[in-house]
Design a protein around this motif. Structure first.
Motif, mmCIF file in Angstrom:
data_model
loop_
_atom_site.group_PDB
_atom_site.id
_atom_site.type_symbol
_atom_site.label_atom_id
_atom_site.label_comp_id
_atom_site.label_asym_id
_atom_site.label_seq_id
_atom_site.Cartn_x
_atom_site.Cartn_y
_atom_site.Cartn_z
ATOM 1 N N LEU A 81 0.807 -1.228 0.000
ATOM 2 C CA LEU A 81 0.000 0.000 0.000
ATOM 3 C C LEU A 81 0.837 1.273 0.000
ATOM 4 O O LEU A 81 0.288 2.374 -0.019
ATOM 5 N N THR A 82 2.131 1.131 0.002
ATOM 6 C CA THR A 82 2.996 2.309 0.117
ATOM 7 C C THR A 82 2.919 3.218 -1.105
ATOM 8 O O THR A 82 3.320 4.379 -1.052
ATOM 9 N N GLN A 83 2.370 2.705 -2.220
ATOM 10 C CA GLN A 83 2.223 3.519 -3.434
ATOM 11 C C GLN A 83 0.921 4.333 -3.439
ATOM 12 O O GLN A 83 0.697 5.145 -4.342
ATOM 13 N N LEU A 84 0.054 4.134 -2.457
ATOM 14 C CA LEU A 84 -1.268 4.766 -2.484
ATOM 15 C C LEU A 84 -1.247 6.295 -2.482
ATOM 16 O O LEU A 84 -2.056 6.910 -3.186
ATOM 17 N N PRO A 85 -0.388 6.964 -1.706
ATOM 18 C CA PRO A 85 -0.400 8.438 -1.749
ATOM 19 C C PRO A 85 -0.196 8.993 -3.157
ATOM 20 O O PRO A 85 -0.928 9.887 -3.590
ATOM 21 N N SER A 86 0.782 8.455 -3.871
ATOM 22 C CA SER A 86 1.033 8.912 -5.248
ATOM 23 C C SER A 86 -0.113 8.550 -6.174
ATOM 24 O O SER A 86 -0.511 9.337 -7.044
ATOM 25 N N LEU A 87 -0.671 7.353 -5.998
ATOM 26 C CA LEU A 87 -1.770 6.890 -6.845
ATOM 27 C C LEU A 87 -2.991 7.799 -6.699
ATOM 28 O O LEU A 87 -3.566 8.255 -7.697
ATOM 29 N N PHE A 88 -3.380 8.079 -5.455
ATOM 30 C CA PHE A 88 -4.550 8.927 -5.218
ATOM 31 C C PHE A 88 -4.325 10.353 -5.721
ATOM 32 O O PHE A 88 -5.249 10.992 -6.210
ATOM 33 N N PHE A 89 -3.085 10.846 -5.617
ATOM 34 C CA PHE A 89 -2.805 12.202 -6.083
ATOM 35 C C PHE A 89 -2.921 12.294 -7.607
ATOM 36 O O PHE A 89 -3.438 13.284 -8.139
ATOM 37 N N LEU A 90 -2.463 11.256 -8.305
ATOM 38 C CA LEU A 90 -2.584 11.245 -9.775
ATOM 39 C C LEU A 90 -4.048 11.273 -10.207
ATOM 40 O O LEU A 90 -4.427 11.996 -11.138
ATOM 41 N N ILE A 93 -7.901 13.900 -2.923
ATOM 42 C CA ILE A 93 -6.757 14.643 -2.370
ATOM 43 C C ILE A 93 -6.653 14.414 -0.863
ATOM 44 O O ILE A 93 -5.551 14.314 -0.317
ATOM 45 N N CYS A 94 -7.806 14.275 -0.195
ATOM 46 C CA CYS A 94 -7.780 13.970 1.237
ATOM 47 C C CYS A 94 -7.271 12.554 1.480
ATOM 48 O O CYS A 94 -6.534 12.310 2.447
ATOM 49 N N ALA A 95 -7.656 11.629 0.606
ATOM 50 C CA ALA A 95 -7.146 10.256 0.719
ATOM 51 C C ALA A 95 -5.635 10.228 0.518
ATOM 52 O O ALA A 95 -4.907 9.522 1.238
ATOM 53 N N ALA A 96 -5.137 11.019 -0.450
ATOM 54 C CA ALA A 96 -3.694 11.076 -0.710
ATOM 55 C C ALA A 96 -2.949 11.636 0.498
ATOM 56 O O ALA A 96 -1.903 11.098 0.908
ATOM 57 N N GLU A 97 -3.477 12.718 1.088
ATOM 58 C CA GLU A 97 -2.823 13.316 2.253
ATOM 59 C C GLU A 97 -2.913 12.405 3.467
ATOM 60 O O GLU A 97 -1.961 12.291 4.241
ATOM 61 N N ASP A 98 -4.060 11.756 3.631
ATOM 62 C CA ASP A 98 -4.248 10.812 4.740
ATOM 63 C C ASP A 98 -3.193 9.712 4.683
ATOM 64 O O ASP A 98 -2.469 9.449 5.660
ATOM 65 N N LYS A 99 -3.087 9.063 3.521
ATOM 66 C CA LYS A 99 -2.118 7.968 3.379
ATOM 67 C C LYS A 99 -0.675 8.478 3.481
ATOM 68 O O LYS A 99 0.199 7.780 4.010
ATOM 69 N N HIS A 100 -0.427 9.689 2.993
ATOM 70 C CA HIS A 100 0.931 10.240 3.079
ATOM 71 C C HIS A 100 1.360 10.412 4.533
ATOM 72 O O HIS A 100 2.477 10.012 4.918
ATOM 73 N N TYR A 101 0.482 11.013 5.339
ATOM 74 C CA TYR A 101 0.858 11.250 6.735
ATOM 75 C C TYR A 101 0.930 9.952 7.533
ATOM 76 O O TYR A 101 1.767 9.812 8.434
ATOM 77 N N VAL A 102 0.049 8.992 7.205
ATOM 78 C CA VAL A 102 0.155 7.685 7.852
ATOM 79 C C VAL A 102 1.468 7.016 7.464
ATOM 80 O O VAL A 102 2.161 6.441 8.308
ATOM 81 N N LYS A 103 1.840 7.117 6.210
ATOM 82 C CA LYS A 103 3.088 6.522 5.709
ATOM 83 C C LYS A 103 4.311 7.093 6.421
ATOM 84 O O LYS A 103 5.227 6.362 6.809
ATOM 85 N N VAL A 104 4.305 8.409 6.633
ATOM 86 C CA VAL A 104 5.488 9.085 7.168
ATOM 87 C C VAL A 104 5.501 9.127 8.690
ATOM 88 O O VAL A 104 6.550 8.931 9.313
#
Length: 441
Positions: A173-182, A224-235
């Motif tokens: 799932l680590t690719q999800l932030p980039s995927l959702f942003f695209l 965009i909220c899903a992308a930010e959500d996954k990004h902050y969870v990832k980091v």
């Protein structure tokens, strides 16, 4: 032979794991209070060769109503179980009614309550490397009969990147932030194009087109909220409030999506300015059910299988989603039948034929979309290797984007569209076509 009650729950839980979606891993802090469950699932996570699991427990108390022959502390503990070994453990439990999963050779035991510090702290904090990459389940096991456990637990499950930073998203799932942003960029461009089309065809814009524009906006904001959500969870391991915005926009988007499909299916605003009573009833059923479905979605996503009713909430979400998917088909079928009946009396065969063709195409597209996003995507989630879990998300978003493009193109505001085509030369051919049974559903 009947299984003891304390064995039925772990068997059911282990059997259902492949059918249920778990929330993405992050730093979680929770309290277990007076719980007698034989097994409690905390996480499902895909590890790389640099994976780690950190468990911190404190304020542990154990209450037993029977005198155990062995020390109770050795019968309670945490362990990791790989997906490949899950079926072997199920067989062990089925073959031996008194079997304790902590004694299995197929698990990776982390610690038992014998390792706790002495009361009153009764705590433990340890980090464990996971050197064998795989998808693992993090469990707590209670093999002591008639024993209830209370404790506070904090779990951190992560992989280390090459620079040494922690990645709290599962390996697949680590690719999800980039995927959702695209996909957010794709929908933002789509929204801009829709505004342009509506502006250039002001005279043909109906209220349904404004709702369709609102749907695109909510979908873009949701992504965009899903992308930010996954990004902050990832980091960082926590969503930093982006999960709240995600659920808000998801709720609005899903309600708008089902509403738009129902309204297009009824022909509201572009074929008729009002809704019939039966069409209003469909909306009155679908919208409250979507409220319930979104509540279930929040519970499933923000908690996990460690709560006692987690499986029930999954069942509620699945049932409500199925009911809504069936309900939105009825207005389309009603419209097709109504147009077919009207064509026999109003003498406008060419116009009715064009409408029928369009609604039949709409019916097929909606059925295809619902089938793919519910059945095919679920199959992908089930059969895909843990490293490629993101593929099901990509397939779902691609199917959704194609669905939006097709539907918006079919019902775009134009000066001359298929609804109002009148060609006297084709009137006779249209009348013959309308006698055909191909529009019967």
């Amino acid at each position: 032979m009947n299984k003891p009650p304390h064995l039925l729950l772990p068997l059911v839980l282990l059997s259902l794991l492949s059918l249920l979606s778990l929330s993405t891993a992050e730093i979680k802090t929770l309290s277990i209070t007076n719980d007698a469950r034989a097994m409690i699932l905390f996480e499902k996570f895909g590890f790389t060769p640099t994976g780690h699991v950190n468990i911190s427990v404190h304020s542990v108390s154990v209450a037993s109503s029977v005198n155990a022959p062995n020390p109770v502390s050795s019968r309670l503990g945490f362990f990791l179980l790989s997906e490949e070994s899950r079926l072997q453990v199920i067989l062990e439990i089925q073959e031996n009614p008194n079997f304790c999963v902590l004694d299995s050779h197929y698990i990776l035991s982390l610690f038992t309550f014998r390792d706790l510090s002495p009361p009153p702290l009764s705590s433990f904090n340890q980090s464990y490397p996971v050197t064998a990459p795989n998808e693992y389940l993090l469990f707590f096991a209670n093999c002591a009969p008639e024993t209830r456990v209370s404790m506070s637990v904090k779990t951190q499950v992560y992989n280390l990147d090459r620079d040494g930073s922690k990645d709290y998203l599962s390996a697949g799932l680590t690719q999800l932030p980039s995927l959702f942003f695209l996909y957010f960029l794709a929908y933002a461009a789509f929204l801009g194009l829709w505004i342009y089309v509506c502006y250039n065809n002001k005279r043909s814009v109906h209220r349904i087109h404004l709702l369709m524009g609102g749907l695109l906006l909510m979908k873009a904001l949701n992504l965009i909220c899903a992308a930010e959500d996954k990004h902050y969870v990832k980091v960082t391991g926590t969503p930093h409030g982006w999960d709240v915005l995600f659920y808000i926009f998801q709720f609005i988007r899903v309600v708008l999506l089902f509403t738009v499909i129902v309204l297009i299916g009824t022909g509201w605003s572009f074929l008729k300015p009002f809704l019939q009573e039966k069409e209003k009833k469909v909306l009155m059923v679908v919208i409250p059910l979507q409220v319930l479905a979104n509540i279930a979605s929040v519970v499933i996503g923000e908690t996990g299988p460690f709560i006692k009713d987690w499986v029930t909430w999954n069942q509620v979400f699945l049932l409500v989603d199925i009911i809504c998917c069936c309900a939105i088909i009825f207005p389309i079928v009603w419209s097709i039948r109504s147009l077919r009946e009207n064509s026999k009396t109003d003498g406008k065969a060419a116009r009715n034929l064009a409408k029928l063709q369009l609604f039949r195409q709409f019916y097929i597209v909606v059925i295809g979309y619902l089938y793919f996003t519910r059945i095919v995507v679920f199959a992908l989630k089930t059969i895909a290797a843990y490293k490629y879990q993101w593929v099901s998300n990509a397939a779902e978003e691609t199917a959704s984007l194609l669905f939006y493009v097709v539907i918006f193109y079919m019902f775009r505001p134009v000066e001359k569209n298929e609804y109002f085509v009148l060609d006297e030369e084709e009137e006779e051919a249209a009348e013959l076509a309308l006698r055909d049974e191909e529009f019967e559903l």
